[in-house]
Design an enzyme around this catalytic site. Structure first.
Site, PDB file in Angstrom:
ATOM      1  N   SER A  40      20.421   1.475 -16.302  1.00 46.16           N
ATOM      2  CA  SER A  40      20.586   2.800 -16.900  1.00 46.16           C
ATOM      3  C   SER A  40      20.291   3.982 -15.979  1.00 46.16           C
ATOM      4  O   SER A  40      20.972   5.002 -16.059  1.00 46.16           O
ATOM      5  CB  SER A  40      19.723   2.923 -18.162  1.00 46.16           C
ATOM      6  OG  SER A  40      18.392   2.551 -17.891  1.00 46.16           O
ATOM      7  N   ASP A 238      11.569   9.614 -22.820  1.00 53.86           N
ATOM      8  CA  ASP A 238      11.292   8.257 -23.305  1.00 53.86           C
ATOM      9  C   ASP A 238      10.405   7.441 -22.372  1.00 53.86           C
ATOM     10  O   ASP A 238      10.141   6.279 -22.641  1.00 53.86           O
ATOM     11  CB  ASP A 238      12.614   7.522 -23.559  1.00 53.86           C
ATOM     12  CG  ASP A 238      13.435   7.357 -22.279  1.00 53.86           C
ATOM     13  OD1 ASP A 238      12.988   7.839 -21.208  1.00 53.86           O
ATOM     14  OD2 ASP A 238      14.516   6.753 -22.353  1.00 53.86           O
ATOM     15  N   HIS A 241      13.496   6.734 -18.495  1.00 52.51           N
ATOM     16  CA  HIS A 241      14.657   7.260 -17.780  1.00 52.51           C
ATOM     17  C   HIS A 241      14.342   8.543 -17.026  1.00 52.51           C
ATOM     18  O   HIS A 241      13.641   9.412 -17.538  1.00 52.51           O
ATOM     19  CB  HIS A 241      15.801   7.491 -18.774  1.00 52.51           C
ATOM     20  CG  HIS A 241      16.299   6.210 -19.360  1.00 52.51           C
ATOM     21  ND1 HIS A 241      16.254   5.941 -20.705  1.00 52.51           N
ATOM     22  CD2 HIS A 241      16.810   5.127 -18.765  1.00 52.51           C
ATOM     23  CE1 HIS A 241      16.746   4.719 -20.913  1.00 52.51           C
ATOM     24  NE2 HIS A 241      17.091   4.208 -19.751  1.00 52.51           N
TER      25      HIS A 241
END
Ligand SMILES: *[C@@H]1O[C@H](CO)[C@@H](O)[C@H](O)[C@H]1NC(C)=O
Ligand SMILES: *[C@@H]1O[C@H](CO)[C@@H](O)[C@H](O)[C@H]1NC(C)=O
Ligand SMILES: *[C@@H]1O[C@H](CO)[C@@H](O)[C@H](O)[C@H]1NC(C)=O
Length: 263
Positions: A40, A238, A241
């Site tokens: 990600s 979060d 990230h």
């Protein structure tokens, strides 16, 4: 020029071009292609708010006619964020390191012509899922080959992955071996044995083995692999990230590291 000389030039060109001599290889030889892979933080989650990208494009990530992106239909188009929107399409994508990397490379005047970015990263993937023969590996190879169709040179792989391997001790232990095999397999299958790799040492993870994964990344023992360190980069809401600012910074660090290959 005699055909013998051409033969010699052709047989030497891949190695020379993929590592050192930038002045031999400018726009006349087509695009400078970079493969973007990992999970990600490579796909880009910068600027996500409650599951949606906020749409903010920092100046470092602006589009340029000199920066192209291979879309999911394997067609080149002018790159604009999010670069992975149709590749990592099951998740919301935001800003990743790709455009900041490309803009930073352009600013360095390396005479490498047009830049072709090939997004291949998929969120939440472990290194074992990138093994040779698996779907992610096959997709990466087929996109790399598609990218070469219009001419050009694969200059490097940009790799940012490992967060999902921090959950189990077993995966952490095997990480270094798996990562080295992955890079070696790709180089072999692309027939670019010295292909530069610029990878990122993790700033965050999903489990307790972050330091073990970082150690594996920073200690990888292969030629032509450079590692930039994301430790201390700005992490988003979060805790996993990178923020837009962090992604821009990492992209620029990757560009600095890549430039060392052709300096
Ligand atoms: C690169 O190639 C040019 C032209 O062939 C040559 O003059 C130059 O010395 C080379 N530079 C390096 C660093 O190999
Ligand atoms: C790049 O290629 C062009 C020909 O297309 C040539 O005129 C130019 O000198 C080259 N530049 C470098 C830095 O090699
Ligand atoms: C690159 O070239 C531009 C235009 O010629 C120049 O303004 C800039 O300072 C150069 N940058 C570097 C890092 O050499």
């Amino acid at each position: 020029m005699s055909s013998l000389i051409w033969l010699v030039l052709l047989s030497c060109s891949t190695l020379v071009i993929s590592t050192k001599n930038a002045s031999d290889s400018n726009a006349s030889q087509g695009k400078s292609i970079f493969i973007l892979a990992g999970q990600s933080n490579m796909a880009g989650r910068g600027g996500l708010k409650s599951g949606m990208w906020d749409g903010y494009v920092p100046p470092e990530c602006e589009s340029s006619p000199k920066i192209l992106r291979l879309n999911a239909d394997n067609k080149w188009e002018e790159a604009r964020p999010p670069l992975h929107r149709d590749i990592d399409y099951l998740k919301a994508c935001g800003i990743g390191p790709g455009l900041a990397f490309a803009n930073s490379i352009l600013k360095k005047n390396l005479s490498i012509g047009e830049i072709g970015l090939v997004p291949c990263a998929i969120g939440g993937t472990q290194i074992s899922e990138w093994r040779r023969g698996g779907p992610l590996y096959k997709q990466l190879m087929s996109r790399a080959r598609a990218a070469l169709q219009g001419g050009g040179i694969i200059r490097a792989i940009l790799w940012y992955q490992g967060e999902s391997d921090t959950r189990s001790e077993e995966d952490a232990k095997l990480y270094k071996t798996r990562l080295a095999k992955f890079f070696t397999d790709i180089r072999f299958d692309l027939k670019l044995p010295e292909l530069p790799v610029v990878q990122v040492a993790l700033a965050s993870g999903e489990g307790p083995y972050i330091d073990d994964i970082r150690k594996a990344q920073l200690g990888i023992d292969l030629p032509n692999v450079k590692c930039v360190d994301a430790k201390g980069m700005k992490i988003g809401y979060d805790g996993l990230h990178l923020s837009t600012e962090g992604e821009v910074h990492i992209g620029q660090m990757m560009a600095d590291a890549f430039a060392q290959f052709i300096a």
